[in-house]
Design a protein around this motif. Structure first.
Motif, PDB file in Angstrom:
ATOM      1  N   ASP A 121       0.851  -1.181   0.000  1.00  0.00           N
ATOM      2  CA  ASP A 121       0.000   0.000   0.000  1.00  0.00           C
ATOM      3  C   ASP A 121       0.885   1.229   0.000  1.00  0.00           C
ATOM      4  O   ASP A 121       1.849   1.300   0.755  1.00  0.00           O
ATOM      5  N   ALA A 122       0.550   2.191  -0.831  1.00  0.00           N
ATOM      6  CA  ALA A 122       1.222   3.487  -0.870  1.00  0.00           C
ATOM      7  C   ALA A 122       2.740   3.377  -0.959  1.00  0.00           C
ATOM      8  O   ALA A 122       3.460   3.831  -0.102  1.00  0.00           O
ATOM      9  N   PRO A 123       3.276   2.735  -2.003  1.00  0.00           N
ATOM     10  CA  PRO A 123       4.720   2.648  -2.130  1.00  0.00           C
ATOM     11  C   PRO A 123       5.336   4.026  -2.331  1.00  0.00           C
ATOM     12  O   PRO A 123       4.683   4.944  -2.801  1.00  0.00           O
ATOM     13  N   GLY A 124       6.609   4.147  -1.982  1.00  0.00           N
ATOM     14  CA  GLY A 124       7.285   5.425  -2.110  1.00  0.00           C
ATOM     15  C   GLY A 124       8.143   5.486  -3.350  1.00  0.00           C
ATOM     16  O   GLY A 124       9.274   5.943  -3.286  1.00  0.00           O
ATOM     17  N   GLY A 125       7.684   5.026  -4.446  1.00  0.00           N
ATOM     18  CA  GLY A 125       8.485   5.048  -5.658  1.00  0.00           C
ATOM     19  C   GLY A 125       7.635   4.735  -6.868  1.00  0.00           C
ATOM     20  O   GLY A 125       6.415   4.768  -6.803  1.00  0.00           O
ATOM     21  N   PRO A 126       8.282   4.403  -7.976  1.00  0.00           N
ATOM     22  CA  PRO A 126       7.530   4.138  -9.200  1.00  0.00           C
ATOM     23  C   PRO A 126       7.051   2.699  -9.291  1.00  0.00           C
ATOM     24  O   PRO A 126       7.617   1.802  -8.703  1.00  0.00           O
ATOM     25  N   GLU A 127       5.985   2.529 -10.035  1.00  0.00           N
ATOM     26  CA  GLU A 127       5.527   1.205 -10.427  1.00  0.00           C
ATOM     27  C   GLU A 127       5.784   1.081 -11.922  1.00  0.00           C
ATOM     28  O   GLU A 127       5.534   2.021 -12.670  1.00  0.00           O
ATOM     29  N   ALA A 128       6.290  -0.054 -12.346  1.00  0.00           N
ATOM     30  CA  ALA A 128       6.515  -0.286 -13.767  1.00  0.00           C
ATOM     31  C   ALA A 128       5.736  -1.520 -14.181  1.00  0.00           C
ATOM     32  O   ALA A 128       5.945  -2.599 -13.635  1.00  0.00           O
ATOM     33  N   ALA A 129       4.818  -1.346 -15.101  1.00  0.00           N
ATOM     34  CA  ALA A 129       4.048  -2.457 -15.650  1.00  0.00           C
ATOM     35  C   ALA A 129       4.626  -2.784 -17.015  1.00  0.00           C
ATOM     36  O   ALA A 129       4.715  -1.919 -17.883  1.00  0.00           O
ATOM     37  N   LEU A 130       5.054  -4.025 -17.203  1.00  0.00           N
ATOM     38  CA  LEU A 130       5.676  -4.456 -18.439  1.00  0.00           C
ATOM     39  C   LEU A 130       4.747  -5.429 -19.138  1.00  0.00           C
ATOM     40  O   LEU A 130       4.321  -6.417 -18.546  1.00  0.00           O
ATOM     41  N   GLU A 131       4.437  -5.151 -20.392  1.00  0.00           N
ATOM     42  CA  GLU A 131       3.572  -6.030 -21.165  1.00  0.00           C
ATOM     43  C   GLU A 131       4.334  -6.531 -22.377  1.00  0.00           C
ATOM     44  O   GLU A 131       4.832  -5.745 -23.179  1.00  0.00           O
ATOM     45  N   ALA A 132       4.420  -7.860 -22.482  1.00  0.00           N
ATOM     46  CA  ALA A 132       5.141  -8.472 -23.586  1.00  0.00           C
ATOM     47  C   ALA A 132       4.269  -8.514 -24.828  1.00  0.00           C
ATOM     48  O   ALA A 132       3.099  -8.830 -24.759  1.00  0.00           O
ATOM     49  N   GLY A 133       4.884  -8.179 -25.940  1.00  0.00           N
ATOM     50  CA  GLY A 133       4.206  -8.255 -27.225  1.00  0.00           C
ATOM     51  C   GLY A 133       4.958  -9.215 -28.125  1.00  0.00           C
ATOM     52  O   GLY A 133       5.782  -9.993 -27.681  1.00  0.00           O
ATOM     53  N   ALA A 134       4.700  -9.141 -29.391  1.00  0.00           N
ATOM     54  CA  ALA A 134       5.365 -10.009 -30.358  1.00  0.00           C
ATOM     55  C   ALA A 134       6.784  -9.529 -30.622  1.00  0.00           C
ATOM     56  O   ALA A 134       7.094  -8.348 -30.496  1.00  0.00           O
ATOM     57  N   ASP A 135       7.656 -10.458 -30.973  1.00  0.00           N
ATOM     58  CA  ASP A 135       9.024 -10.154 -31.398  1.00  0.00           C
ATOM     59  C   ASP A 135       9.803  -9.314 -30.382  1.00  0.00           C
ATOM     60  O   ASP A 135      10.482  -8.350 -30.738  1.00  0.00           O
ATOM     61  N   ASP A 136       9.725  -9.670 -29.109  1.00  0.00           N
ATOM     62  CA  ASP A 136      10.475  -8.999 -28.037  1.00  0.00           C
ATOM     63  C   ASP A 136      10.055  -7.563 -27.769  1.00  0.00           C
ATOM     64  O   ASP A 136      10.722  -6.856 -27.025  1.00  0.00           O
ATOM     65  N   VAL A 137       8.992  -7.077 -28.375  1.00  0.00           N
ATOM     66  CA  VAL A 137       8.536  -5.710 -28.114  1.00  0.00           C
ATOM     67  C   VAL A 137       7.774  -5.704 -26.794  1.00  0.00           C
ATOM     68  O   VAL A 137       6.916  -6.547 -26.543  1.00  0.00           O
ATOM     69  N   ARG A 138       8.125  -4.749 -25.927  1.00  0.00           N
ATOM     70  CA  ARG A 138       7.483  -4.595 -24.629  1.00  0.00           C
ATOM     71  C   ARG A 138       6.914  -3.192 -24.516  1.00  0.00           C
ATOM     72  O   ARG A 138       7.546  -2.227 -24.958  1.00  0.00           O
ATOM     73  N   GLU A 139       5.756  -3.094 -23.935  1.00  0.00           N
ATOM     74  CA  GLU A 139       5.180  -1.792 -23.608  1.00  0.00           C
ATOM     75  C   GLU A 139       5.343  -1.608 -22.110  1.00  0.00           C
ATOM     76  O   GLU A 139       4.829  -2.401 -21.317  1.00  0.00           O
ATOM     77  N   VAL A 140       6.074  -0.583 -21.715  1.00  0.00           N
ATOM     78  CA  VAL A 140       6.372  -0.333 -20.310  1.00  0.00           C
ATOM     79  C   VAL A 140       5.683   0.959 -19.894  1.00  0.00           C
ATOM     80  O   VAL A 140       5.829   1.988 -20.550  1.00  0.00           O
TER      81      VAL A 140
END
Length: 160
Positions: A121-140
């Motif tokens: 709860d209430a972290p003191g920093g960033p959250e990074a959500a990484l979503e894998a796509g085709a051919d090693d492409v990631r949406e961060v």
């Protein structure tokens, strides 16, 4: 509850770019920051953390802490140590981290938690959500939580 300070959306096309993103994020972090990483298996969480370790100038190879749950990487540059946690097997959340007997003060460290979604709860920093796509492409998506992230420079990460 923390408020969102800033957000960045980055398309990452290779593991090298994911590691570079970590190196670029590292200078924005301070002791006491908690970085939560979410994403499927193979999304690049450990690769991003490896870049954070390089950017923070820590000792030791940053590898997945799956079997040990947590690794501490002391700084070689006088900065904060990096505590790298794999929360996948932590059933009760981040409170269990205090029971791990880490030889480091968490408020003086940068703590990175893989599989961190819903773990704090209430972290003191960033959250990074990484979503894998085709051919090693990631949406961060990097979201800074708290007032200090409003002007911390997260949007500059989009030029990665």
């Amino acid at each position: 509850m923390s408020t969102t300070g800033a957000m960045a959306h980055i398309t990452v096309k290779s593991p090298e770019q994911m590691q570079e993103l970590g190196r670029r994020l590292a200078p924005l972090l301070r002791p006491g920051d908690l970085v939560l990483l979410t994403g499927e298996l193979g999304a690049g969480k450990t690769t991003l953390t490896r870049g954070l370790g390089e950017g923070l100038g820590v000792r030791g190879a940053v590898t997945s802490p799956t079997f040990v749950i947590a690794r501490v990487h002391p700084s070689l540059a006088g900065g904060p140590p990096l505590v790298h946690v794999d929360a996948y097997r932590l059933g009760g959340g981040l409170d269990e981290m205090e029971d791990l007997d880490l030889d480091v003060s968490l408020p003086e460290s940068v703590v990175v938690v893989e599989w961190g979604d819903g773990r704090a709860d209430a972290p003191g920093g960033p959250e990074a959500a990484l979503e894998a796509g085709a051919d090693d492409v990631r949406e961060v998506t990097v979201t800074g939580l708290g007032a200090r992230w409003a002007d911390a420079g997260l949007p500059a990460l989009e030029t990665c």
